[in-house]
Scaffold this motif. Structure first.
Motif, PDB file in Angstrom:
ATOM      1  N   THR A 191       0.029   6.497 -16.549  1.00  0.00           N
ATOM      2  CA  THR A 191       1.360   6.923 -17.007  1.00  0.00           C
ATOM      3  C   THR A 191       1.343   7.237 -18.512  1.00  0.00           C
ATOM      4  OG1 THR A 191       1.965   4.593 -17.270  1.00  0.00           O
ATOM      5  CG2 THR A 191       2.611   5.663 -15.229  1.00  0.00           C
TER       6      THR A 191
ATOM      7  N   LEU B 192      -2.467   1.542 -14.170  1.00  0.00           N
ATOM      8  CA  LEU B 192      -1.140   2.180 -14.210  1.00  0.00           C
ATOM      9  C   LEU B 192      -0.757   2.538 -15.648  1.00  0.00           C
ATOM     10  CD1 LEU B 192       1.456   3.037 -12.689  1.00  0.00           C
ATOM     11  CD2 LEU B 192       2.328   0.719 -13.059  1.00  0.00           C
TER      12      LEU B 192
ATOM     13  N   MET C 236       0.716  13.635 -14.285  1.00  0.00           N
ATOM     14  CA  MET C 236       0.773  12.271 -13.765  1.00  0.00           C
ATOM     15  C   MET C 236       0.247  12.224 -12.328  1.00  0.00           C
ATOM     16  SD  MET C 236       3.948   9.604 -14.066  1.00  0.00           S
ATOM     17  CE  MET C 236       4.212   9.958 -15.783  1.00  0.00           C
TER      18      MET C 236
ATOM     19  N   THR D 288      -3.257  10.397 -11.194  1.00  0.00           N
ATOM     20  CA  THR D 288      -3.176   9.332 -10.186  1.00  0.00           C
ATOM     21  C   THR D 288      -4.184   9.588  -9.061  1.00  0.00           C
ATOM     22  OG1 THR D 288      -0.852   8.951 -10.717  1.00  0.00           O
ATOM     23  CG2 THR D 288      -1.597   8.175  -8.573  1.00  0.00           C
TER      24      THR D 288
ATOM     25  N   GLU E 148       5.626   2.321  -8.181  1.00  0.00           N
ATOM     26  CA  GLU E 148       5.076   2.127  -9.534  1.00  0.00           C
ATOM     27  C   GLU E 148       4.703   3.447 -10.201  1.00  0.00           C
ATOM     28  OE1 GLU E 148       1.820  -0.360  -8.218  1.00  0.00           O
ATOM     29  OE2 GLU E 148       0.350   1.085  -8.928  1.00  0.00           O
ATOM     30  N   HIS E 149       4.368   4.454  -9.393  1.00  0.00           N
ATOM     31  CA  HIS E 149       4.002   5.749  -9.970  1.00  0.00           C
ATOM     32  C   HIS E 149       5.204   6.683 -10.144  1.00  0.00           C
ATOM     33  CE1 HIS E 149       0.053   4.382  -8.336  1.00  0.00           C
ATOM     34  NE2 HIS E 149      -0.353   4.851  -9.497  1.00  0.00           N
ATOM     35  N   ILE E 150       5.980   6.859  -9.083  1.00  0.00           N
ATOM     36  CA  ILE E 150       7.077   7.850  -9.128  1.00  0.00           C
ATOM     37  C   ILE E 150       8.159   7.439 -10.133  1.00  0.00           C
ATOM     38  CG2 ILE E 150       8.573   6.918  -7.285  1.00  0.00           C
ATOM     39  CD1 ILE E 150       7.665  10.606  -7.497  1.00  0.00           C
TER      40      ILE E 150
ATOM     41  N   THR F 131       0.816  -1.226   0.000  1.00  0.00           N
ATOM     42  CA  THR F 131       0.000   0.000   0.000  1.00  0.00           C
ATOM     43  C   THR F 131       0.852   1.280   0.000  1.00  0.00           C
ATOM     44  OG1 THR F 131      -0.156  -0.089   2.409  1.00  0.00           O
ATOM     45  CG2 THR F 131      -1.973  -1.084   1.151  1.00  0.00           C
ATOM     46  N   PHE F 132       2.049   1.187   0.518  1.00  0.00           N
ATOM     47  CA  PHE F 132       2.937   2.355   0.464  1.00  0.00           C
ATOM     48  C   PHE F 132       4.097   2.150  -0.516  1.00  0.00           C
ATOM     49  CE2 PHE F 132       6.601   4.878   1.836  1.00  0.00           C
ATOM     50  CZ  PHE F 132       6.053   6.148   1.787  1.00  0.00           C
TER      51      PHE F 132
ATOM     52  N   PHE G 234      -2.351  10.728  -2.594  1.00  0.00           N
ATOM     53  CA  PHE G 234      -3.330  10.345  -3.626  1.00  0.00           C
ATOM     54  C   PHE G 234      -4.367   9.355  -3.098  1.00  0.00           C
ATOM     55  CE2 PHE G 234       0.060   7.231  -5.042  1.00  0.00           C
ATOM     56  CZ  PHE G 234      -0.674   6.059  -5.004  1.00  0.00           C
ATOM     57  N   GLU G 235      -3.989   8.562  -2.089  1.00  0.00           N
ATOM     58  CA  GLU G 235      -4.967   7.628  -1.534  1.00  0.00           C
ATOM     59  C   GLU G 235      -6.045   8.360  -0.742  1.00  0.00           C
ATOM     60  OE1 GLU G 235      -2.456   4.858   0.508  1.00  0.00           O
ATOM     61  OE2 GLU G 235      -1.967   3.758  -1.326  1.00  0.00           O
TER      62      GLU G 235
ATOM     63  N   LEU H  23       1.869  12.173  -6.230  1.00  0.00           N
ATOM     64  CA  LEU H  23       2.291  10.792  -6.486  1.00  0.00           C
ATOM     65  C   LEU H  23       2.701  10.077  -5.195  1.00  0.00           C
ATOM     66  CD1 LEU H  23       4.361  11.336  -9.758  1.00  0.00           C
ATOM     67  CD2 LEU H  23       2.212  10.087  -9.558  1.00  0.00           C
ATOM     68  N   PHE H  24       2.592  10.784  -4.068  1.00  0.00           N
ATOM     69  CA  PHE H  24       2.938  10.195  -2.773  1.00  0.00           C
ATOM     70  C   PHE H  24       1.695   9.458  -2.251  1.00  0.00           C
ATOM     71  CE2 PHE H  24       4.065  10.724   1.855  1.00  0.00           C
ATOM     72  CZ  PHE H  24       5.178   9.903   1.812  1.00  0.00           C
ATOM     73  N   PRO H  25       1.793   8.147  -1.978  1.00  0.00           N
ATOM     74  CA  PRO H  25       0.597   7.354  -1.653  1.00  0.00           C
ATOM     75  C   PRO H  25      -0.339   7.956  -0.587  1.00  0.00           C
ATOM     76  CG  PRO H  25       2.442   5.904  -2.013  1.00  0.00           C
ATOM     77  CD  PRO H  25       2.991   7.305  -2.070  1.00  0.00           C
TER      78      PRO H  25
ATOM     79  N   GLU I 138       2.975   1.098  -4.234  1.00  0.00           N
ATOM     80  CA  GLU I 138       2.166   2.176  -4.805  1.00  0.00           C
ATOM     81  C   GLU I 138       3.025   3.401  -5.142  1.00  0.00           C
ATOM     82  OE1 GLU I 138      -0.881   2.301  -5.774  1.00  0.00           O
ATOM     83  OE2 GLU I 138      -1.891   0.613  -4.838  1.00  0.00           O
ATOM     84  N   TRP I 139       3.994   3.682  -4.288  1.00  0.00           N
ATOM     85  CA  TRP I 139       4.872   4.834  -4.554  1.00  0.00           C
ATOM     86  C   TRP I 139       5.805   4.525  -5.712  1.00  0.00           C
ATOM     87  CZ3 TRP I 139       8.890   7.397  -0.728  1.00  0.00           C
ATOM     88  CH2 TRP I 139       9.105   8.714  -1.140  1.00  0.00           C
TER      89      TRP I 139
END
Lengths: 170, 113
Positions: free
Chosen positions: B60, B56, B30, B34, A108-110, A101-102, B108-109, B103-105, A105-106
């Motif tokens: 992206t 994803l 992006m 997200t 794959e995007h960043i 979850t952290f 965005f969550e 983009l920091f979980p 998730e971080w």
């Protein structure tokens, strides 16, 4: 000792492409930093530009290869609905769920920001060439972008290494 | 100290500013996409370009295509021109940092709750 196809792609994605990216970054950063008229002669500047162009384009291409192989080849194995997939395994245990979850998730995007920034840097170095040595602002901006590209790739790389330890792709 | 002569005059800063700003917009998009995908199941569904890799691919893919398009437009508009590099650079850096934030979980969550 055996290496499955999935294991091989994981190694290629994380260690081979990533290692080339890191090497290119180290060389590129040193090249950009020393791209100052007071540090190099005109001949040295011309010679340095050839290596710098090669370094930044290698970094950009490796960044693209890494994110594309990661997203379209390795990631589907990671997130498969199969209860034995790394994602399912990590989420099934509250003690390891945060890795997905952290961490994932971080990562794959960043990670996808790195090739965008690295390509911009490669363009700037190619387009301005030795002119970067004369323009402090442009060189500083290029260096900052270069470091940010590395930072995003570093986040992705570090979490990738840990995730491969706690939830390896088999 | 005099600059060493390299035999070339440096091109105008417009093309460089275009590359920086396009990278900033791409990164920001992006991040926004997200967060938006977390907030909307419809958007998330539209972003599934390749089933096995899920949303994803679109999260992206859209910013990458937008970045290339915006870069081409800005490059065509600013190439060979002198622009206010400092302002554009600051704007690009702000967009990149905002992109990082989205983009920091934990950020965005939060849009999914």
């Amino acid at each position: 000792m055996t290496l499955t196809l999935r294991g091989l792609w994981t190694v290629l994605h994380g260690m081979v492409f990533g290692a080339i990216f890191l090497l290119a970054f180290a060389g590129g950063l040193a090249g950009l930093y020393s791209l100052r008229p007071q540090l190099v002669t005109p001949e040295g500047l011309r010679e340095r530009m050839t290596r710098l162009r090669a370094g930044v384009w290698t970094m950009a291409i490796m960044a693209w290869v890494t994110v594309i192989s990661g997203t379209y080849i390795v990631y589907p194995w990671y997130r498969a609905k199969d209860p034995a997939s790394p994602r399912s395994t990590l989420l099934a245990n509250p003690a390891t769920a945060l890795w997905h979850t952290f961490g994932m998730e971080w990562k794959e995007h960043i990670g996808w920001v790195a090739p965008i920034l690295a390509t911009a840097v490669a363009f700037l170095v190619s387009y301005y060439g030795a002119g970067l040595a004369k323009d402090d602002r442009l060189r500083r901006a290029t260096t900052v972008l270069f470091i940010l590209a590395f930072a995003t790739a570093a986040v992705a790389g570090v979490f990738g290494a840990f995730l491969n330890k706690v939830g390896p792709i088999r | 100290m005099a600059m060493p002569s390299t035999g070339h005059e440096s091109p105008a800063n417009g093309a460089g500013a275009a590359a920086l700003l396009a990278a900033g917009i791409g990164t920001f998009l992006m991040g926004i996409l997200t967060a938006w995908a977390e907030a909307s199941a419809t958007i998330k569904g539209l972003l599934v370009w390749y089933g096995p890799a899920g949303p994803l691919t679109g999260k992206t893919g859209v910013p990458v295509l937008a970045w290339l398009l915006i870069w081409a437009i800005l490059h065509a508009a600013w190439r060979g021109k002198e622009v206010n590099f400092r302002s554009i650079y600051r704007g690009a850096l702000t967009l990149i940092l905002l992109g990082f934030l989205f983009l920091f979980p934990p950020v965005f969550e939060a849009f999914g709750r």
